[in-house]
Design a protein around this motif. Structure first.
Motif: not given
Length: 71
Positions: A57-64
């Motif tokens: 669910q928080n992979l987007r934060g890692a991408v950012d």
């Protein structure tokens, strides 16, 4: 009109990575029923599935974070 190909490619890369992170959150989150049906979770410690789902669910934060660190 000025074309900045480097910027356009970087933006396309960012968009595609964000799409991938969203896809992972939607398609790789494991429901309770899936976890019970798939014995791979039987040997995992308590809370493993919840932690795994949080990561998806928080992979987007890692991408950012990854993209912020790029020159």
């Amino acid at each position: 009109m000025t074309i900045n190909l480097e910027y356009q490619v970087a933006e396309l890369f960012r968009l595609k990575m964000e799409e991938f992170a969203a896809w992972c959150a939607e398609n790789w989150t494991v429901t309770d029923l899936q976890a019970k049906a798939d014995n791979i979770f039987d040997a995992k410690p308590a809370g493993f599935r919840e932690g795994y789902n949080e990561a998806m669910q928080n992979l987007r934060g890692a991408v950012d974070c990854f993209l912020e660190e790029r020159p």
